[in-house]
Design a protein around this motif. Sequence first.
Motif, PDB file in Angstrom:
ATOM      1  N   GLU A  13       8.782  -1.847 -10.400  1.00  0.00           N
ATOM      2  CA  GLU A  13       8.825  -2.315  -9.013  1.00  0.00           C
ATOM      3  C   GLU A  13       8.512  -1.186  -8.044  1.00  0.00           C
ATOM      4  OE1 GLU A  13      12.669  -4.038  -8.433  1.00  0.00           O
ATOM      5  OE2 GLU A  13      12.263  -5.744  -9.741  1.00  0.00           O
ATOM      6  N   ALA A  16       4.837  -0.355  -8.203  1.00  0.00           N
ATOM      7  CA  ALA A  16       4.052  -1.396  -7.523  1.00  0.00           C
ATOM      8  C   ALA A  16       4.137  -1.234  -6.011  1.00  0.00           C
ATOM      9  CB  ALA A  16       4.535  -2.782  -7.943  1.00  0.00           C
ATOM     10  N   VAL A  17       5.310  -0.958  -5.483  1.00  0.00           N
ATOM     11  CA  VAL A  17       5.485  -0.764  -4.044  1.00  0.00           C
ATOM     12  C   VAL A  17       4.716   0.467  -3.579  1.00  0.00           C
ATOM     13  CG1 VAL A  17       7.172  -0.193  -2.252  1.00  0.00           C
ATOM     14  CG2 VAL A  17       7.654  -2.009  -3.880  1.00  0.00           C
ATOM     15  N   ILE A  19       2.053   1.797  -4.938  1.00  0.00           N
ATOM     16  CA  ILE A  19       0.619   1.483  -4.984  1.00  0.00           C
ATOM     17  C   ILE A  19       0.221   0.658  -3.761  1.00  0.00           C
ATOM     18  CG2 ILE A  19      -1.125   0.138  -6.222  1.00  0.00           C
ATOM     19  CD1 ILE A  19       0.210   1.100  -8.836  1.00  0.00           C
ATOM     20  N   LEU A  20       1.035  -0.313  -3.394  1.00  0.00           N
ATOM     21  CA  LEU A  20       0.743  -1.124  -2.211  1.00  0.00           C
ATOM     22  C   LEU A  20       0.755  -0.285  -0.937  1.00  0.00           C
ATOM     23  CD1 LEU A  20       2.708  -4.407  -2.969  1.00  0.00           C
ATOM     24  CD2 LEU A  20       0.237  -4.078  -2.957  1.00  0.00           C
ATOM     25  N   ILE A  21       1.701   0.640  -0.834  1.00  0.00           N
ATOM     26  CA  ILE A  21       1.753   1.518   0.344  1.00  0.00           C
ATOM     27  C   ILE A  21       0.521   2.402   0.403  1.00  0.00           C
ATOM     28  CG2 ILE A  21       2.986   3.495   1.346  1.00  0.00           C
ATOM     29  CD1 ILE A  21       5.599   2.138   0.409  1.00  0.00           C
ATOM     30  N   ILE A  23      -2.455   1.779  -0.869  1.00  0.00           N
ATOM     31  CA  ILE A  23      -3.591   0.924  -0.512  1.00  0.00           C
ATOM     32  C   ILE A  23      -3.584   0.625   0.984  1.00  0.00           C
ATOM     33  CG2 ILE A  23      -4.545  -1.408  -0.779  1.00  0.00           C
ATOM     34  CD1 ILE A  23      -3.711  -1.251  -3.744  1.00  0.00           C
ATOM     35  N   ALA A  24      -2.406   0.345   1.545  1.00  0.00           N
ATOM     36  CA  ALA A  24      -2.315   0.056   2.981  1.00  0.00           C
ATOM     37  C   ALA A  24      -2.712   1.261   3.816  1.00  0.00           C
ATOM     38  CB  ALA A  24      -0.896  -0.404   3.331  1.00  0.00           C
ATOM     39  N   SER A  27      -6.487   1.856   3.540  1.00  0.00           N
ATOM     40  CA  SER A  27      -7.193   0.821   4.302  1.00  0.00           C
ATOM     41  C   SER A  27      -7.125   1.100   5.797  1.00  0.00           C
ATOM     42  CB  SER A  27      -6.597  -0.558   4.013  1.00  0.00           C
ATOM     43  OG  SER A  27      -6.747  -0.889   2.672  1.00  0.00           O
TER      44      SER A  27
END
Length: 129
Positions: A13, A16-17, A19-21, A23-24, A27
Motif C-alpha cells: 500500500e 502504491a501511494v 508511486i501515485l505521488i 506520478i502526480a 505530471s
Amino acid sequence: MDNNSILKSRRKEIIAVLILIIIAVVSFICVKFFAEGKGKYVKVYVNEKLTKTFDLTKDREYFIETKIGYNLLIIKNEKARILDADCPNKICVDKGYISKNGESIICLPHHIVVTIESSEDKDVDAVAD
C-alpha cells in the motif's frame, strides 16, 4: 492474518501511494513547465461566442458591454486582465493578470470569458489591431 502478511500488505500500500505521488508530481511539473507557453492572442467570448481577438503584444483597453453589465479589459506588457466590472462579486477583477496559453478570466454574471491562446482561429468574428 498473521503479522508478516499484514506488514507485506502495508508495504504494498505504501509503495502504491508513493508511486501515485511521484506520478502526480511529475505530471504537475510537465504541465506547469512544458505545456504552458507564452500566449500570443487574447480572445473575448460573450455568451460562448467569440467576439474579439487581440494581439497580446499590443497594449490596449477594450470595453466589453453586455445586456447585463460591463467589463474593462486591459492588455499591457503582454498580459491581460479585467481592470473593472460592474458585477457584484468582482472575481474577474480579483483574478489579476494572465499571459500563459490556456489561462482565462471568467465573469459568470456577464457571461464573459477572456482566454489566452497561442494561435488565432479562422472563425474569428472580429479582429482588432
